[in-house]
Scaffold this active site. Structure first.
Site, PDB file in Angstrom:
ATOM      1  N   LYS A 121      -2.105   4.286   6.546  1.00  0.00           N
ATOM      2  CA  LYS A 121      -2.385   4.526   5.116  1.00  0.00           C
ATOM      3  C   LYS A 121      -2.705   6.000   4.884  1.00  0.00           C
ATOM      4  O   LYS A 121      -2.217   6.603   3.938  1.00  0.00           O
ATOM      5  CB  LYS A 121      -3.576   3.689   4.630  1.00  0.00           C
ATOM      6  CG  LYS A 121      -3.346   2.228   4.423  1.00  0.00           C
ATOM      7  CD  LYS A 121      -2.549   1.843   3.189  1.00  0.00           C
ATOM      8  CE  LYS A 121      -1.078   1.789   3.466  1.00  0.00           C
ATOM      9  NZ  LYS A 121      -0.489   0.657   4.054  1.00  0.00           N
TER      10      LYS A 121
ATOM     11  N   ARG B  55       9.909   2.465  -5.760  1.00  0.00           N
ATOM     12  CA  ARG B  55      10.671   2.284  -4.525  1.00  0.00           C
ATOM     13  C   ARG B  55      10.888   3.611  -3.784  1.00  0.00           C
ATOM     14  O   ARG B  55      11.238   3.612  -2.613  1.00  0.00           O
ATOM     15  CB  ARG B  55      12.038   1.666  -4.837  1.00  0.00           C
ATOM     16  CG  ARG B  55      11.957   0.327  -5.527  1.00  0.00           C
ATOM     17  CD  ARG B  55      13.327  -0.153  -5.917  1.00  0.00           C
ATOM     18  NE  ARG B  55      14.115  -0.444  -4.737  1.00  0.00           N
ATOM     19  CZ  ARG B  55      14.135  -1.610  -4.127  1.00  0.00           C
ATOM     20  NH1 ARG B  55      13.402  -2.597  -4.584  1.00  0.00           N
ATOM     21  NH2 ARG B  55      14.874  -1.816  -3.066  1.00  0.00           N
TER      22      ARG B  55
ATOM     23  N   GLU C 285      -3.483   0.306  10.867  1.00  0.00           N
ATOM     24  CA  GLU C 285      -3.155   0.260   9.442  1.00  0.00           C
ATOM     25  C   GLU C 285      -3.924   1.340   8.674  1.00  0.00           C
ATOM     26  O   GLU C 285      -3.366   1.986   7.777  1.00  0.00           O
ATOM     27  CB  GLU C 285      -3.448  -1.148   8.900  1.00  0.00           C
ATOM     28  CG  GLU C 285      -3.224  -1.348   7.414  1.00  0.00           C
ATOM     29  CD  GLU C 285      -1.814  -1.064   6.929  1.00  0.00           C
ATOM     30  OE1 GLU C 285      -0.901  -0.900   7.756  1.00  0.00           O
ATOM     31  OE2 GLU C 285      -1.630  -0.971   5.703  1.00  0.00           O
TER      32      GLU C 285
ATOM     33  N   LYS D 103       9.709   2.303  -0.824  1.00  0.00           N
ATOM     34  CA  LYS D 103       8.989   1.035  -0.791  1.00  0.00           C
ATOM     35  C   LYS D 103       9.712   0.023   0.085  1.00  0.00           C
ATOM     36  O   LYS D 103       9.103  -0.739   0.811  1.00  0.00           O
ATOM     37  CB  LYS D 103       8.843   0.504  -2.222  1.00  0.00           C
ATOM     38  CG  LYS D 103       8.110  -0.827  -2.346  1.00  0.00           C
ATOM     39  CD  LYS D 103       6.657  -0.653  -2.037  1.00  0.00           C
ATOM     40  CE  LYS D 103       5.883  -1.964  -2.102  1.00  0.00           C
ATOM     41  NZ  LYS D 103       4.653  -1.876  -1.295  1.00  0.00           N
TER      42      LYS D 103
ATOM     43  N   GLY E 155      23.278   2.018  -0.361  1.00  0.00           N
ATOM     44  CA  GLY E 155      23.842   1.664   0.945  1.00  0.00           C
ATOM     45  C   GLY E 155      24.587   2.848   1.528  1.00  0.00           C
ATOM     46  O   GLY E 155      24.431   3.984   1.070  1.00  0.00           O
TER      47      GLY E 155
HETATM   48  C1  G6P Z   1       8.571   0.770   4.206  1.00  0.00           C
HETATM   49  C2  G6P Z   1       7.310   0.925   3.364  1.00  0.00           C
HETATM   50  C3  G6P Z   1       6.113   0.354   4.116  1.00  0.00           C
HETATM   51  C4  G6P Z   1       6.397  -1.084   4.516  1.00  0.00           C
HETATM   52  C5  G6P Z   1       7.670  -1.195   5.354  1.00  0.00           C
HETATM   53  C6  G6P Z   1       8.065  -2.647   5.585  1.00  0.00           C
HETATM   54  O1  G6P Z   1       8.495   1.626   5.284  1.00  0.00           O
HETATM   55  O2  G6P Z   1       7.075   2.266   3.037  1.00  0.00           O
HETATM   56  O3  G6P Z   1       4.967   0.395   3.270  1.00  0.00           O
HETATM   57  O4  G6P Z   1       5.304  -1.582   5.238  1.00  0.00           O
HETATM   58  O5  G6P Z   1       8.751  -0.584   4.651  1.00  0.00           O
HETATM   59  O6  G6P Z   1       8.350  -3.238   4.343  1.00  0.00           O
HETATM   60  P1  G6P Z   1       8.456  -4.788   4.112  1.00  0.00           P
HETATM   61  O7  G6P Z   1       8.892  -4.931   2.687  1.00  0.00           O
HETATM   62  O8  G6P Z   1       9.498  -5.306   5.081  1.00  0.00           O
HETATM   63  O9  G6P Z   1       7.120  -5.383   4.382  1.00  0.00           O
END
Ligand code: G6P
Length: 612
Positions: A489, A27, A485, A607, A101
């Site tokens: 990446k 995470r 995308e 994450k 939080g």
């Molecule tokens: C974070 C992660 C991204 C992800 C985004 C949305 O920024 O690092 O990899 O795409 O959140 O996350 P979700 O769980 O809402 O798809």
């Protein structure tokens, strides 16, 4: 972001806490800590850096108690240091708290407590919780543990998922949630609380998710949940659909690579049981609307963040092309604060792998407040977004551990392609065309396996170009979000500056960046407008730029004008974006590895972003 774990049972809490923290490492975090209640005293141990550091320090932490809490911290208030790492103990060590939080009124509470002679050892907002709980305990020592926590939280503004242990209440752990995920994993003679099911999946598959405004008292053999105002709560038990091997690396060096290679089966899982018996359309058990209601929809609005936002953009191209329904896509963080004019007959979709992203959740609430029906596409069963939507579609992609999303993205665009088919078949598309679309989707896992065979070729390309600092990704139509995308990446994984544009936009500015130092990646896998793309490639070459092209056929022109050509199978346009993104995932992965980056845990990223 921050991970929370808590254990109460018969075993030594410490090793279970460390294991849970390791399983939440994906995470993103910068420090970690545990607190264990042992023989009437709370002992804590914290380290900055990896959980492995904390595990190493365990040799000097001989506390074997069967109750404890742990935390991985992603700094918000106060720098990254051991004293700011969680758990935080109350001044006299009676209570220990871990928190995810932000407490918004912490400065007022801190001043209130300082006036009452409480001392603080950290710069965090969390520490005030430990001392405020202690203050309420001192005021009314006859109250139950959960009652003290409830009274405390009535004075707290902001968001929290918290877990608390106390030396006064030695057989109980209290958890509470407002805006940050928390669940109770139900074991035999033991219970494990966590912010993420990944931390409990090894011990139990039965979990109860807390809702906002709920407080739970958890003992080794039972638990009870009430609201902050002591109202009863209907407890719903969910069954996790993950396997424990989802959290293991198998023979792969990184989760990201493992997850890229899992994509054929992930795509298959996204489609399983979701075609109509006549083989000409898609169906989703989770969408409760009947065809007549779906035909009434005049517009779709998608909200998401990050990679999921790119998936929605792909969905826009496919749905508008095949179903002829106007689609808007908004960043959830913008929609939640924007005063968007209301639209009639609009169906809102929120898309989120984790189902916990705070901006996406807020957009969901905003859309519901405005009276829209909101459907969700999420990967995590029972997640907050899954529970807050009116109905939805689960991705069934398995746990995604790599911070940079790969398999969850292809799973999302598979589902969105099927949604395009579903809407199209209700409107314009005839059965024969529908049948061809379904056959294309069904062939997708095998074609994706073929694309995976490019791994080695892409690794060799990465070796040539990993030292470059400027990458442009270019694609037309549905390949434009794939370009976005691909650039995301590379930024996330390899810390390389990468941007994406619709191919023809290159002339309107980005062309000024092109020099011998620039790598341009053309995603030229759609058949339309290839001649125009070839012109763009020549414009890059004329300025000394390097070109990597992803194409469907090996025509001589590609060989002449491109430095590198990656050929992937030609497929139905409804599934083309899915096969086209896989080479870009590999490219980011190999460049990241060659640049010495921690591809599974890129710096500064989380994450699941559960705070604003
Ligand atoms: C974070 C992660 C991204 C992800 C985004 C949305 O920024 O690092 O990899 O795409 O959140 O996350 P979700 O769980 O809402 O798809």
């Amino acid at each position: 972001m921050c991970g929370i774990i808590g254990y109460i049972g018969q075993k030594e809490a410490n090793s279970i806490l460390i294991d849970g923290l390791k399983r939440m490492e994906y995470r993103g975090y910068d420090s970690a800590g545990v607190a264990v209640l042992d023989n009437g005293t709370i002992f804590s141990l914290k380290r900055i850096g990896k959980v492995a550091e904390l595990a190493r320090a365990q040799t000097k932490f001989p506390h074997r108690g069967p109750i404890g809490i742990g935390h991985t911290r992603w700094a918000t208030h106060g720098n990254v240091s051991e004293r700011n790492a969680h758990p935080h103990l109350s001044d006299d060590g009676r209570f220990a708290v871990v928190h995810n939080g932000i407490i918004e009124n912490y400065l007022q509470i801190k001043a209130f407590l300082i006036e009452r002679n409480y001392r603080f050892a950290s710069d965090t907002d969390t520490e005030i919780l430990a001392n405020l709980i202690d203050y309420h305990y001192q005021k009314a020592p006859h109250l139950h543990f959960a009652e003290i926590v409830r009274k405390t939280l009535l004075h707290v503004e902001g968001t929290y998922g918290i877990a608390i242990i106390s030396k006064i209440f030695a057989d109980e752990l209290v958890v509470a949630r407002k805006g940050s995920p928390l669940l109770i994993g139900l074991g035999e003679g033991e219970n494990i609380v966590a912010s993420d099911a990944a931390a409990v999946a090894r011990y139990t598959k039965r979990v109860v998710y807390l809702n906002d405004g709920e407080v739970a008292s958890v003992r080794s053999d039972n638990f009870s949940i009430t609201t902050l105002h002591e109202n009863a709560v209907d407890v719903v038990c969910h069954e996790l659909d993950w396997e424990i091997h989802d959290t293991d690396l198998a023979d792969y060096p990184h989760y990201m690579l493992k997850e890229i290679f899992e994509q054929p089966s992930v795509i298959e899982n996204a489609m399983r049981g979701r075609f109509t018996a006549d083989g000409c359309s898609a169906k989703f058990g989770g969408i409760s609307l009947i065809p007549r209601e779906l035909r009434m929809v005049d517009r779709l609005l998608f909200c998401a963040c990050g990679t999921a936002y790119h998936a929605c953009l792909v969905g826009k191209y496919l749905i508008e092309k095949y179903a002829r329904i106007p689609v808007d896509v908004e960043y959830a963080s913008e929609f939640r604060y924007r005063n968007a004019p209301p639209q009639r007959n609009t169906l809102v979709f929120v898309v989120s792998q984790s189902g916990e992203t705070i901006d996406t959740l807020a957009a969901l609430h905003e859309a519901k407040r405005r009276g829209y029906m909101v459907l969700g596409i999420t990967n995590v069963v029972g997640s907050t977004i899954a529970r807050a939507t009116d109905a939805g579609i689960y991705q069934h992609a398995g746990l995604e551990m790599g911070v940079a999303s790969t398999k969850a993205f292809t799973s999302q665009i598979t589902i969105l392609s099927m949604l395009a088919l579903l809407f199209a078949r209700i409107r314009d598309m005839d059965a024969i065309v529908g049948l061809q679309y379904v056959q294309a989707l069904k062939s997708l896992p095998i074609i994706a396996s073929d694309v995976l065979k490019l791994s080695e070729q892409i690794r060799i390309i990465a070796e040539k170009y990993y030292g470059y600092e400027r990458f442009l990704f270019l694609g037309r139509q549905a390949m434009y979000p794939i370009a976005l995308e691909g650039a995301l990446k590379l930024k996330e994984i390899a810390y390389v500056h990468a941007e994406a544009f619709p191919t023809a936009e290159m002339k309107h500015g980005p062309i000024a960046l092109i020099s011998e130092e620039t790598i341009c990646i053309f995603i030229a896998t759609q058949n339309e407008l290839l001649d125009k793309t070839m012109n763009n490639i020549q414009e890059v070459k004329a300025r000394g730029g390097k070109v990597i092209a992803i194409v469907n056929n090996n025509c001589i022109a590609w060989e002449i004008f491109c430095d590198e050509v990656l050929i992937i199978p030609e497929v139905h346009p409804g599934i083309n974006p899915i096969t086209s993104v896989i080479p870009l995932q590999f490219l980011a992965y190999y460049i990241g590895i060659l640049r010495g980056c921690d591809v599974d845990r890129p710096r500064n990223l989380a994450k699941s972003v559960t705070v604003e």
